[in-house]
Enzyme design. Structure first.
Site, short mmCIF file in Angstrom:
data_model
loop_
_atom_site.label_atom_id
_atom_site.label_comp_id
_atom_site.label_asym_id
_atom_site.label_seq_id
_atom_site.Cartn_x
_atom_site.Cartn_y
_atom_site.Cartn_z
N HIS A 24 0.79 -1.23 0.00
CA HIS A 24 0.00 0.00 0.00
C HIS A 24 0.82 1.28 0.00
CE1 HIS A 24 -2.23 -3.30 1.94
NE2 HIS A 24 -3.15 -2.94 1.07
N GLY A 109 -7.46 13.83 13.92
CA GLY A 109 -8.72 13.47 13.27
C GLY A 109 -9.90 14.26 13.78
N THR A 110 -11.08 13.78 13.40
CA THR A 110 -12.32 14.39 13.89
C THR A 110 -13.11 13.35 14.67
OG1 THR A 110 -13.47 13.81 11.84
CG2 THR A 110 -12.53 16.03 11.96
N GLU A 199 -15.16 8.09 17.41
CA GLU A 199 -14.50 8.20 16.10
C GLU A 199 -14.24 6.79 15.62
OE1 GLU A 199 -11.63 6.58 17.31
OE2 GLU A 199 -10.21 8.10 16.61
N ASP A 224 -18.76 17.27 15.31
CA ASP A 224 -20.22 17.23 15.46
C ASP A 224 -20.54 16.77 16.87
OD1 ASP A 224 -19.15 14.72 13.92
OD2 ASP A 224 -20.84 14.02 15.10
#
Ligand code: HPA
Length: 253
Positions: A24, A109-110, A199, A224
C-alpha cells in the site's frame, strides 16, 4: 547492528524483506520520517504539508493515500492520510511501523461529541480508546489490549497545548466500526462509560503502536455533537484542524 524496528526485532511482527515497497506504500526506505502526522483525509495531509512544511516530497500516491515528508523548523516530519476506520488505519500504521521505521505516530482526526460539555471545535486528546470492533480479537490475545497513548507524547501534547494556549480535553474515546448505526441511540451506552467522543481509528493505532514497540497519540477535533446535533461546517473544519496541527508539530524531536 540490527537496524530493524524494535517490534520486528522482538519477533512481534513477521519480517518480510522488502526491497522497495509494501502493498500500500510506494516509498523507498528512508523517505518517511520517524515522526508522522496522520489525518484521515489524504487531501488534508497534502494541505498540511504545503502550508506548514518546507522542502516537501511526496512519498506515496498508491490509492491516492497521499504522504509527504518535509521539514518543520529544520526537523524532518512526514504527514500521510490513513483513510477511515480501523482496517484502513490498521494497514497503514502497520506498514509504517514494520517497514519504514516510524517511531511516533500522531493521529489528527475528527470525532463526534458524546458528553454535553464538549462543543464543536474542541480538542480532545485520547487518553484511552475503547472499541465496539472485533479488531483486537484478531490478534490472538486472551482478552484485549488496553489501547493507550504513549505517556510521554500525551504529556508533551498537554504541555504544548498549554504553551500555545489551546484549550483541550483529555479522556477516553470510543473507536467504532460503524458510522451509520441502525439504532440512533447506539452511542448512549458508550456515553455512560464516560467516553468523551466517538470516532473510528484510534483503537487500531494504539494497538499497533504497542505491538510494534513505538509511540502513538491520537488527538481529535470535535466536528459534530451527538447530543446537540451541532455540526462544524465543512468550510470551518480546516481552521479547527489548525489547533491539532500546531500541537502535533511541537512533538517532533
Ligand atoms: N461517529 C464516528 N466517527 C466520527 C463521528 C461520529 O459521530 N464524527 C466524526 N467522526
Amino acid at each position: 547492528m540490527d537496524t530493524r524496528p524494535a517490534g520486528i526485532r522482538r519477533g512481534v511482527y513477521p519480517y518480510h524483506k522488502l526491497s522497495m515497497a509494501t502493498p500500500h506504500l510506494q516509498a523507498q526506505p528512508g523517505e518517511i520520517a520517524e515522526t508522522i502526522l496522520l489525518p484521515g483525509d489524504p487531501l488534508r495531509a497534502r494541505q498540511i504539508a504545503e502550508e506548514m512544511l518546507t522542502g516537501i516530497q511526496c512519498f506515496n500516491q498508491v490509492r491516492n493515500m497521499l504522504g509527504f515528508t518535509g521539514y518543520y523548523q529544520g526537523k524532518s516530519v512526514s504527514v500521510m492520510g490513513t483513510g477511515m476506520g480501523m482496517p484502513s488505519m490498521g494497514i497503514y500504521s502497520s506498514e509504517l511501523i514494520r517497514y519504514y521505521g516510524a517511531k511516533k505516530l500522531i493521529r489528527i482526526g475528527t470525532a463526534g461529541a458524546m458528553q454535553a460539555h464538549l462543543k464543536v471545535r474542541d480538542v480532545v486528546m485520547a487518553q484511552a480508546a475503547s472499541t465496539d470492533s472485533n479488531f483486537p480479537a484478531q490478534f490472538g490475545l486472551v482478552g484485549h489490549i488496553a489501547a493507550t497513548p504513549d505517556f510521554g507524547l500525551l504529556r508533551g501534547a498537554v504541555e504544548a497545548a498549554e504553551r500555545l494556549e489551546i484549550p483541550f480535553h483529555a479522556g477516553p474515546v470510543v473507536s467504532s466500526d460503524v458510522f451509520y448505526h441502525m439504532d440512533p441511540e447506539y452511542w448512549k451506552k458508550w456515553q455512560k462509560t464516560g467516553a468523551l467522543c466517538i470516532e473510528m481509528e484510534t483503537y487500531a493505532l494504539y494497538q499497533n503502536a504497542r505491538l510494534g514497540g513505538v509511540k502513538a497519540l491520537a488527538m481529535n477535533v470535535i466536528s459534530d455533537s451527538l447530543i446537540s446535533g451541532e455540526q462544524l461546517p465543512a468550510t470551518e473544519r480546516q481552521h479547527s484542524f489548525q489547533d491539532l496541527v500546531r500541537i502535533a508539530l511541537e512533538l517532533i524531536d
